[in-house]
Enzyme design. Structure first.
Site: not given
Length: 395
Positions: A118, A178
């Site tokens: 992330d 993702d």
């Protein structure tokens, strides 16, 4: 949770979904001036939100009027700064730039945080948006540092960047769809630094994902678990979808966006082909509502009494505006225009009486954990604003 509490929980959830469905069926068209006025009101609420590194807005529970606030370590922490940079580009008002600079600074330390993939979301959605707005050596340095950090999670044998470190009893080397979104950080870092390492790792990750993450119908799995020693696929599963063979809506949008973006940097026709195929799967699915805003999972057996996910629609809209530039497929453009028009109604725009730094309602964060269901979520706004900027660039 005992049996009685479980029953009350299920009944409460059913009533919530019924109320949501009723609200979603009460769409009222707004005149252009009304939409613009409402958006300007909501933009100003973003501008006026108090600056606090430990209170970055992530989502909001409408029922209790409570904003969920997070620190820079949360994967969504870069989106609010990104929203302000995009608002500056949309409005030309320097106040948004001034606030964006302050909020962006909170993400700087995340360029050294290698705890998950992330780092791409946290840094590129803040510093990346800043660099799109103004040339600044400091922004470049932060982005390159973040790319270097992200590369520490790459396994040459697997050919992918490891997504998560938790649930080690469940999987050995998880890679989620993702993660395609974080490749933009790597591609840009190579452009800024002249170092091809980041670009090459991004390509390896995209190629491995292309090979293993998609089904024959061009939908994608959420999680692929690899053997970190041999690099072979051990299981295809999910964490946020209904089940392993279901079709998590936001995951499909991540796939279209990610491979469209990868095509931008590489001109690899296979990436464009996959993006278009998955977009067509999404747009033509029998369970897609008429207004184009998907249910959180296309295979949720509760459909049509299931929560929608505006964030998935906004990611898809933004992706399709870019994909249209490469395919010139009018269906891509028409669908993007349709859902952007859909969300600019009182059905999806937050009412001006709701005092919070968000624009859109009815997103779903993590259904299996009953977390952020049918709420305003910050990344829905981010991709909405990006879609508007991309749409305007096509005019």
């Amino acid at each position: 949770m005992n049996r009685i509490n479980t029953i009350f929980f299920i009944l409460g959830f059913a009533l919530l979904l019924t109320a949501c469905k009723s609200k979603l069926n009460s769409k009222t068209s707004l005149a252009t001036t009304e939409v613009n006025n409402l958006l300007e009101t909501r933009y100003k609420m973003m501008l006026d939100y108090p600056i606090d590194s430990m209170a970055i807005p992530r989502s909001m529970n409408i029922q209790n009027n409570r904003v969920r606030k997070i620190s820079s370590g949360d994967w969504t922490s870069g989106f609010f700064a990104g929203n302000l940079w995009q608002l500056y580009r949309l409005t030309g008002d320097s106040k948004y730039k001034e606030q964006a600079q302050k909020w962006t600074s909170f993400s700087k330390k995340e360029s050294l945080n290698g705890d998950s993939h992330d780092v791409g979301f946290k840094v590129f959605c803040s510093f990346g948006e800043a660099l799109k707005t103004e040339k600044n050596k400091e922004y470049e340095v932060v982005i390159i540092k973040a790319a270097e950090t992200l590369c520490t999670r790459f396994n040459e044998k697997v050919g992918c960047i490891r997504s998560w470190d938790f649930n080690k009893e469940v999987w050995d080397y998880p890679v989620i769809i993702d993660n395609m979104m974080n490749l933009e950080l790597l591609f840009e870092a190579s452009k800024l630094s002249g170092n091809p390492k980041y670009h090459n790792i991004a390509i390896q990750h995209a190629n491995t994902t292309l090979q293993n993450q998609f089904r024959e119908d061009n939908s994608c799995y959420h999680v692929i678990d690899y053997n970190p020693i041999s690099g072979t696929v051990q299981k295809r599963t999910t964490l946020q979808g209904y089940n392993d063979q279901s079709v998590w809506a936001r995951g499909q949008a991540w796939a279209v966006y990610g491979f469209t973006m990868a095509y931008r940097y590489t001109k690899n026709e296979a990436y464009k082909k996959q993006a278009e195929a998955t977009a067509q799967f999404f747009m033509n699915h029998k369970n897609l509502p008429e207004d184009g805003i998907p249910y959180w999972d296309f295979k949720d057996p509760s459909i049509p009494n299931s929560a929608r996910d505006v964030s998935a629609a906004m990611i898809m809209a933004s992706a399709l505006y870019e994909l249209y530039e490469y395919t010139k497929n009018e269906k891509d453009l028409a669908f993007a225009n349709k859902i952007i028009k859909t969300v600019q109604t009182n059905q999806y725009l937050l009412d001006s009486n709701i005092k919070a730094p968000f624009l859109l309602n009815h997103s779903t964060g993590n259904w299996p954990k009953h977390d952020e269901i049918d709420e305003p979520i910050i990344y829905a706004d981010y991709y909405f604003l990006e879609a508007i900027l991309r749409k305007n660039a096509l005019l």
